[in-house]
Scaffold this motif. Sequence first.
Motif: not given
Length: 325
Positions: A178-190
Amino acid sequence: MKTDGDLIQVRELVKYFPVLAGVLKRKVADIKAVDGVSFDIRNGETLGLVGESGCGKTTVGRCILRLYDITSGQILFEKTGITNLKGEQLRRMRRDMQLIFQDPYASLDPRMTAGDIICEPLLVHNMVKGKEYRAKVAELMKMVELEPRMEDRCPHEFSGGQRQRIGIARALATRPKFIVCDEPVSALDVSIQSQIISLLMRLRQELALTYLFIAHDLSVVRHISDRVAVMYLGKIMEITDSDELYAHPLHPYTRALLSAVPIPDPKIDRERKRILLSGDVPSPLLPPPGCRFHTRCWMAKDICKESLPELRNVGSSHWVACHLV
């Protein structure tokens, strides 16, 4: 809710943070970050958890991982209670539960090399001996589409997307379930976001992973999630299958969120009705009585101000906390 095949079961989860004041640091109030949340995450699925900033999404994820001690409630992992685990039992459980952080710039130690960062969980849990770790690091780097020859570089030598891949490799090191992905793409370019989402989806298939995917971007959540839960001010407002939520949102808050998602077709985007919410999100220090959303809801009735709505199944495993549905 059905519990057959559930990996995670959360029951009436409550997490309050005390507010301290004065020289003696006496508790004067509580920040009600999460206030009675219940849901299940099935084996092999991705549950999306969405809502505005400050609604308690990250707190829920960290409570499940036991990074925060919960105020009350129950958390079960593979039908075993983990709420009161301590010491060696908690450490063993954490091999099966990992976290991908939001900020790839702040979540990696700048003084460590990429190889050391990825290998650290293996050393902490005594899962490698001697020089075995180099082969393991190379395998993990290939898994997240990084060149193993980069293992001696420090984080500042990588781009944002590459740093997030290092964070993903670190989370995969102990082969968790099980992995919690805590907004893993919000700090990255589209453009990089789509690559990381595709990587996470591929890894889920190959390694039989289960995700709790926390985000505030509803279009990203729709792409990756099997089911979606919508949070507002520490409460779950609605939870159902991803396609059902986007096709037939029932809670007024969900409808308002979806009305703000951009549509690529300019004609459709111009013609659709947008729902503009009035006022600000109330403080979790003093949440409103009754339905948490009634202060901003254009459909609110007297019952919404007086009585807290129950999260109930309105058919086809579509759960809604609203008096008017």
